[in-house]
Scaffold this motif. Structure first.
Motif, PDB file in Angstrom:
ATOM      1  N   ILE A  22       0.856  -1.186   0.000  1.00 22.96           N
ATOM      2  CA  ILE A  22       0.000   0.000   0.000  1.00 22.96           C
ATOM      3  C   ILE A  22       0.889   1.232   0.000  1.00 22.96           C
ATOM      4  CG2 ILE A  22      -1.731   1.273   1.308  1.00 22.96           C
ATOM      5  CD1 ILE A  22      -2.665  -1.410   2.445  1.00 22.96           C
ATOM      6  N   GLU A  23       0.538   2.190  -0.843  1.00 17.19           N
ATOM      7  CA  GLU A  23       1.317   3.426  -0.927  1.00 17.19           C
ATOM      8  C   GLU A  23       1.037   4.304   0.283  1.00 17.19           C
ATOM      9  OE1 GLU A  23       1.348   7.377  -3.692  1.00 17.19           O
ATOM     10  OE2 GLU A  23       1.126   5.445  -4.695  1.00 17.19           O
ATOM     11  N   LEU A  24       2.075   4.675   0.987  1.00 17.05           N
ATOM     12  CA  LEU A  24       1.955   5.480   2.202  1.00 17.05           C
ATOM     13  C   LEU A  24       1.949   6.954   1.854  1.00 17.05           C
ATOM     14  CD1 LEU A  24       1.971   5.523   5.328  1.00 17.05           C
ATOM     15  CD2 LEU A  24       4.443   5.569   5.207  1.00 17.05           C
ATOM     16  N   GLY A  25       1.012   7.683   2.418  1.00  8.36           N
ATOM     17  CA  GLY A  25       0.937   9.124   2.229  1.00  8.36           C
ATOM     18  C   GLY A  25       1.566   9.838   3.408  1.00  8.36           C
ATOM     19  N   LYS A  26       0.973  10.944   3.781  1.00  9.37           N
ATOM     20  CA  LYS A  26       1.498  11.770   4.859  1.00  9.37           C
ATOM     21  C   LYS A  26       1.060  11.223   6.222  1.00  9.37           C
ATOM     22  CE  LYS A  26       1.544  16.617   6.246  1.00  9.37           C
ATOM     23  NZ  LYS A  26       1.014  17.940   5.992  1.00  9.37           N
ATOM     24  N   CYS A  27       1.987  11.138   7.166  1.00 14.11           N
ATOM     25  CA  CYS A  27       1.703  10.787   8.561  1.00 14.11           C
ATOM     26  C   CYS A  27       2.138  11.964   9.419  1.00 14.11           C
ATOM     27  CB  CYS A  27       2.454   9.535   8.991  1.00 14.11           C
ATOM     28  SG  CYS A  27       1.915   8.047   8.187  1.00 14.11           S
ATOM     29  N   TRP A  28       1.228  12.476  10.224  1.00 11.54           N
ATOM     30  CA  TRP A  28       1.574  13.641  11.029  1.00 11.54           C
ATOM     31  C   TRP A  28       0.732  13.677  12.287  1.00 11.54           C
ATOM     32  CZ3 TRP A  28      -2.025  17.624  11.796  1.00 11.54           C
ATOM     33  CH2 TRP A  28      -3.198  17.506  11.074  1.00 11.54           C
ATOM     34  N   SER A  29       1.175  14.541  13.222  1.00 14.66           N
ATOM     35  CA  SER A  29       0.410  14.760  14.447  1.00 14.66           C
ATOM     36  C   SER A  29       0.566  16.225  14.839  1.00 14.66           C
ATOM     37  CB  SER A  29       0.905  13.857  15.578  1.00 14.66           C
ATOM     38  OG  SER A  29       2.225  14.163  15.896  1.00 14.66           O
ATOM     39  N   PRO A  30      -0.484  16.810  15.442  1.00 16.00           N
ATOM     40  CA  PRO A  30      -0.348  18.193  15.910  1.00 16.00           C
ATOM     41  C   PRO A  30       0.651  18.272  17.056  1.00 16.00           C
ATOM     42  CG  PRO A  30      -2.629  17.422  16.106  1.00 16.00           C
ATOM     43  CD  PRO A  30      -1.810  16.290  15.622  1.00 16.00           C
ATOM     44  N   ARG A  31       1.267  19.423  17.205  1.00 18.59           N
ATOM     45  CA  ARG A  31       2.271  19.576  18.267  1.00 18.59           C
ATOM     46  C   ARG A  31       1.665  19.490  19.662  1.00 18.59           C
ATOM     47  NH1 ARG A  31       7.395  21.135  17.197  1.00 18.59           N
ATOM     48  NH2 ARG A  31       7.828  21.823  15.085  1.00 18.59           N
ATOM     49  N   LYS A  32       0.512  20.105  19.836  1.00 23.01           N
ATOM     50  CA  LYS A  32      -0.096  20.152  21.168  1.00 23.01           C
ATOM     51  C   LYS A  32      -1.265  19.183  21.257  1.00 23.01           C
ATOM     52  CE  LYS A  32       1.052  24.891  22.376  1.00 23.01           C
ATOM     53  NZ  LYS A  32       0.527  26.152  22.876  1.00 23.01           N
ATOM     54  N   ALA A  33      -1.465  18.677  22.441  1.00 20.47           N
ATOM     55  CA  ALA A  33      -2.601  17.802  22.698  1.00 20.47           C
ATOM     56  C   ALA A  33      -3.837  18.643  23.008  1.00 20.47           C
ATOM     57  CB  ALA A  33      -2.297  16.892  23.880  1.00 20.47           C
ATOM     58  N   HIS A  34      -4.985  18.030  22.850  1.00 18.28           N
ATOM     59  CA  HIS A  34      -6.235  18.697  23.192  1.00 18.28           C
ATOM     60  C   HIS A  34      -6.459  18.540  24.698  1.00 18.28           C
ATOM     61  CE1 HIS A  34     -10.350  20.075  22.898  1.00 18.28           C
ATOM     62  NE2 HIS A  34     -10.735  19.003  23.549  1.00 18.28           N
ATOM     63  N   HIS A  35      -6.610  19.662  25.419  1.00 16.46           N
ATOM     64  CA  HIS A  35      -6.800  19.639  26.872  1.00 16.46           C
ATOM     65  C   HIS A  35      -8.267  19.814  27.200  1.00 16.46           C
ATOM     66  CE1 HIS A  35      -2.491  20.023  27.746  1.00 16.46           C
ATOM     67  NE2 HIS A  35      -2.452  20.823  26.689  1.00 16.46           N
ATOM     68  N   GLU A  36      -8.746  18.975  28.095  1.00 16.95           N
ATOM     69  CA  GLU A  36     -10.107  19.127  28.597  1.00 16.95           C
ATOM     70  C   GLU A  36     -10.011  19.156  30.125  1.00 16.95           C
ATOM     71  OE1 GLU A  36     -14.325  16.719  28.630  1.00 16.95           O
ATOM     72  OE2 GLU A  36     -12.864  16.279  27.066  1.00 16.95           O
ATOM     73  N   ARG A  37     -10.429  20.277  30.713  1.00 21.37           N
ATOM     74  CA  ARG A  37     -10.324  20.439  32.165  1.00 21.37           C
ATOM     75  C   ARG A  37     -11.700  20.495  32.798  1.00 21.37           C
ATOM     76  NH1 ARG A  37      -6.240  24.390  30.548  1.00 21.37           N
ATOM     77  NH2 ARG A  37      -4.230  23.394  30.843  1.00 21.37           N
ATOM     78  N   MET A  38     -11.815  19.872  33.961  1.00 23.13           N
ATOM     79  CA  MET A  38     -13.051  19.919  34.738  1.00 23.13           C
ATOM     80  C   MET A  38     -12.707  20.364  36.151  1.00 23.13           C
ATOM     81  SD  MET A  38     -15.246  16.576  33.572  1.00 23.13           S
ATOM     82  CE  MET A  38     -14.270  15.496  34.563  1.00 23.13           C
ATOM     83  N   THR A  39     -13.503  21.278  36.683  1.00 24.08           N
ATOM     84  CA  THR A  39     -13.320  21.760  38.051  1.00 24.08           C
ATOM     85  C   THR A  39     -14.526  21.317  38.864  1.00 24.08           C
ATOM     86  OG1 THR A  39     -12.139  23.682  37.205  1.00 24.08           O
ATOM     87  CG2 THR A  39     -12.901  23.781  39.481  1.00 24.08           C
ATOM     88  N   LEU A  40     -14.258  20.638  39.975  1.00 22.61           N
ATOM     89  CA  LEU A  40     -15.328  20.139  40.838  1.00 22.61           C
ATOM     90  C   LEU A  40     -15.107  20.619  42.269  1.00 22.61           C
ATOM     91  CD1 LEU A  40     -15.401  16.454  39.618  1.00 22.61           C
ATOM     92  CD2 LEU A  40     -16.939  18.273  38.949  1.00 22.61           C
ATOM     93  N   LEU A  41     -16.197  20.765  42.993  1.00 28.78           N
ATOM     94  CA  LEU A  41     -16.102  21.087  44.412  1.00 28.78           C
ATOM     95  C   LEU A  41     -15.702  19.838  45.185  1.00 28.78           C
ATOM     96  CD1 LEU A  41     -19.306  23.234  44.943  1.00 28.78           C
ATOM     97  CD2 LEU A  41     -16.965  24.037  44.920  1.00 28.78           C
ATOM     98  N   LYS A  42     -14.801  20.020  46.162  1.00 24.65           N
ATOM     99  CA  LYS A  42     -14.428  18.890  47.011  1.00 24.65           C
ATOM    100  C   LYS A  42     -15.580  18.524  47.932  1.00 24.65           C
ATOM    101  CE  LYS A  42      -9.433  19.167  47.530  1.00 24.65           C
ATOM    102  NZ  LYS A  42      -8.377  19.362  48.515  1.00 24.65           N
ATOM    103  N   SER A  43     -16.250  19.536  48.419  1.00 22.09           N
ATOM    104  CA  SER A  43     -17.352  19.323  49.354  1.00 22.09           C
ATOM    105  C   SER A  43     -18.664  19.188  48.581  1.00 22.09           C
ATOM    106  CB  SER A  43     -17.441  20.511  50.307  1.00 22.09           C
ATOM    107  OG  SER A  43     -18.581  20.409  51.108  1.00 22.09           O
ATOM    108  N   VAL A  44     -19.632  18.574  49.209  1.00 19.77           N
ATOM    109  CA  VAL A  44     -20.925  18.363  48.557  1.00 19.77           C
ATOM    110  C   VAL A  44     -21.755  19.640  48.566  1.00 19.77           C
ATOM    111  CG1 VAL A  44     -23.024  17.009  48.594  1.00 19.77           C
ATOM    112  CG2 VAL A  44     -20.864  15.957  49.233  1.00 19.77           C
ATOM    113  N   HIS A  45     -21.837  20.338  49.704  1.00 14.79           N
ATOM    114  CA  HIS A  45     -22.755  21.467  49.818  1.00 14.79           C
ATOM    115  C   HIS A  45     -22.061  22.823  49.965  1.00 14.79           C
ATOM    116  CE1 HIS A  45     -26.096  18.751  50.080  1.00 14.79           C
ATOM    117  NE2 HIS A  45     -25.519  18.089  51.063  1.00 14.79           N
ATOM    118  N   ILE A  46     -21.061  22.903  50.827  1.00 15.71           N
ATOM    119  CA  ILE A  46     -20.466  24.207  51.138  1.00 15.71           C
ATOM    120  C   ILE A  46     -18.975  24.197  50.847  1.00 15.71           C
ATOM    121  CG2 ILE A  46     -22.224  24.865  52.803  1.00 15.71           C
ATOM    122  CD1 ILE A  46     -20.378  23.841  54.990  1.00 15.71           C
TER     123      ILE A  46
END
Length: 166
Positions: free
Chosen positions: A77-101
């Motif tokens: 199979i003829e190989l074409g271009k293989c590449w990757s972006p320099r930076k990764a995709h970041h997904e951040r989540m912020t949660l409260l440690k406590s349930v109510h307060i």
């Protein structure tokens, strides 16, 4: 199954394949399905296969890219271009440690997704199916694969003939 394999001779590959298919599906050997290769239909042609890999470990993605390109070379199979972006995709989540307060006490979680892209050119349908099945079966844990194929088709009959002169 082992008894069937022991009773067959390896010098008769057609009998060997039909015996395996009939024992696996419990169908008599006389009514076995005819494969697509014997049907006389032309094989489909694909101009490009684009593969997108997603994972959390860039080293695993690099290793798997090497594996897939080596498999493509062995299949011709003829190989074409293989590449990757320099930076990764970041997904951040912020949660409260406590349930109510205690709103000021928070915890942050982050998921980094790395991408890798590969292109392969000039494939037939049977080669493409074999290649995709092989690389999907050897996909490592934590890696997702998405494939997009571009099929070549003939022009319709009404577009093939030149227009009549006016």
């Amino acid at each position: 199954m082992l008894q069937v394999l022991k009773s067959l001779r390896l010098t008769q590959p057609t009998r060997f394949a039909s015996a395996l298919s009939s024992t696996a599906t419990n169908i008599p050997s006389g009514s076995a399905d005819v494969s697509a290769v014997d049907s006389g239909e032309p094989d489909k042609l694909y101009s490009k296969l684009e593969i997108e890999l997603r994972g959390i470990d860039p080293a695993v993605l690099r290793s798997y890219t090497w594996f897939a390109t080596t498999a493509a070379e062995h299949l011709g199979i003829e190989l074409g271009k293989c590449w990757s972006p320099r930076k990764a995709h970041h997904e951040r989540m912020t949660l409260l440690k406590s349930v109510h307060i205690y709103k000021k006490h928070r915890v942050q979680y982050e998921i980094r997704t790395h991408f890798r892209y590969m292109n392969f050119h000039k494939l037939t349908g049977s080669t493409l199916d074999t290649f995709l099945e092989y690389i999907e079966r050897n996909l490592p844990e934590g890696v997702a694969l998405q494939a997009a194929k571009t099929e070549l088709q003939q022009l319709p009959a009404h577009l093939q003939q030149p227009p009549e002169q006016v």
